[in-house]
Design a protein around this motif. Structure first.
Motif, short mmCIF file in Angstrom:
data_model
loop_
_atom_site.label_atom_id
_atom_site.label_comp_id
_atom_site.label_asym_id
_atom_site.label_seq_id
_atom_site.Cartn_x
_atom_site.Cartn_y
_atom_site.Cartn_z
N LEU A 21 0.83 -1.21 0.00
CA LEU A 21 0.00 0.00 0.00
C LEU A 21 0.87 1.25 0.00
O LEU A 21 0.62 2.19 -0.76
N ALA A 22 1.91 1.27 0.82
CA ALA A 22 2.82 2.41 0.87
C ALA A 22 3.52 2.62 -0.48
O ALA A 22 3.66 3.75 -0.95
N ALA A 24 2.35 1.79 -3.43
CA ALA A 24 1.35 2.31 -4.36
C ALA A 24 1.14 3.81 -4.12
O ALA A 24 1.04 4.59 -5.07
N MET A 25 1.09 4.20 -2.85
CA MET A 25 0.93 5.62 -2.53
C MET A 25 2.14 6.43 -2.98
O MET A 25 2.00 7.52 -3.54
N ASP A 26 3.34 5.89 -2.76
CA ASP A 26 4.57 6.58 -3.16
C ASP A 26 4.66 6.76 -4.66
O ASP A 26 5.22 7.74 -5.15
N GLY A 28 2.24 7.38 -6.55
CA GLY A 28 1.21 8.32 -6.99
C GLY A 28 -0.07 7.67 -7.48
O GLY A 28 -0.93 8.34 -8.04
N LYS A 29 -0.21 6.36 -7.30
CA LYS A 29 -1.42 5.67 -7.71
C LYS A 29 -2.62 6.19 -6.92
O LYS A 29 -2.52 6.45 -5.73
N GLU A 30 -3.73 6.35 -7.63
CA GLU A 30 -4.96 6.72 -6.94
C GLU A 30 -5.53 5.46 -6.31
O GLU A 30 -5.70 4.43 -6.97
N LEU A 31 -5.78 5.54 -5.03
CA LEU A 31 -6.24 4.37 -4.30
C LEU A 31 -7.77 4.35 -4.20
O LEU A 31 -8.40 5.39 -4.03
#
Length: 123
Positions: A21-22, A24-26, A28-31
């Motif tokens: 998850l981190a 994906a956030m790093d 720039g993916k929209e979650l």
């Protein structure tokens, strides 16, 4: 729709999911909107916390809507102090919340419990 998903997960599995998850956030993916997840290390721990009485309380509160702990105890036909203790624990676990009037409620549209028992062999 908001969901609480309860399950069994080792620290290693949970850490791996959080790492992904981190990442994906790093990147720039929209979650997608996240569900609330509550994991226990073992089935025994899950069942110690989510006893049949607490499950009945959750089900009743979900069906009947926000209310005082006193009213909930009356609805359940149970002792106030026992219901109060269960409500306090379920609030700590994030499965119950309080509204502006101090009534308790289930803030989730659905609550799911996922238990996979694997690795056992038939005799």
């Amino acid at each position: 729709m908001t969901k609480a998903i309860i399950g069994i997960s080792s620290f290693k599995e949970t850490a791996g999911e959080l790492h992904a998850l981190a990442a994906a956030m790093d990147s720039g993916k929209e979650l997608a909107p996240a569900d609330y997840r509550l994991n226990f290390a073992t089935a025994a721990q899950l069942f110690a916390e989510l006893t049949p009485k607490r499950m009945e309380l959750l089900d009743t509160l979900k069906r009947t809507g926000p209310q005082s702990v006193y009213r909930l105890a009356k609805t359940l036909g149970r002792n106030y102090s026992n219901v109060h203790s269960s409500v306090a624990r379920l609030i700590e676990l994030g499965l119950i919340a309080k509204d502006e009037e101090n009534n308790v409620l289930v803030p989730w549209d659905d609550i799911e419990i996922h238990i996979a028992l694997s690795g056992s062999k038939a005799a």
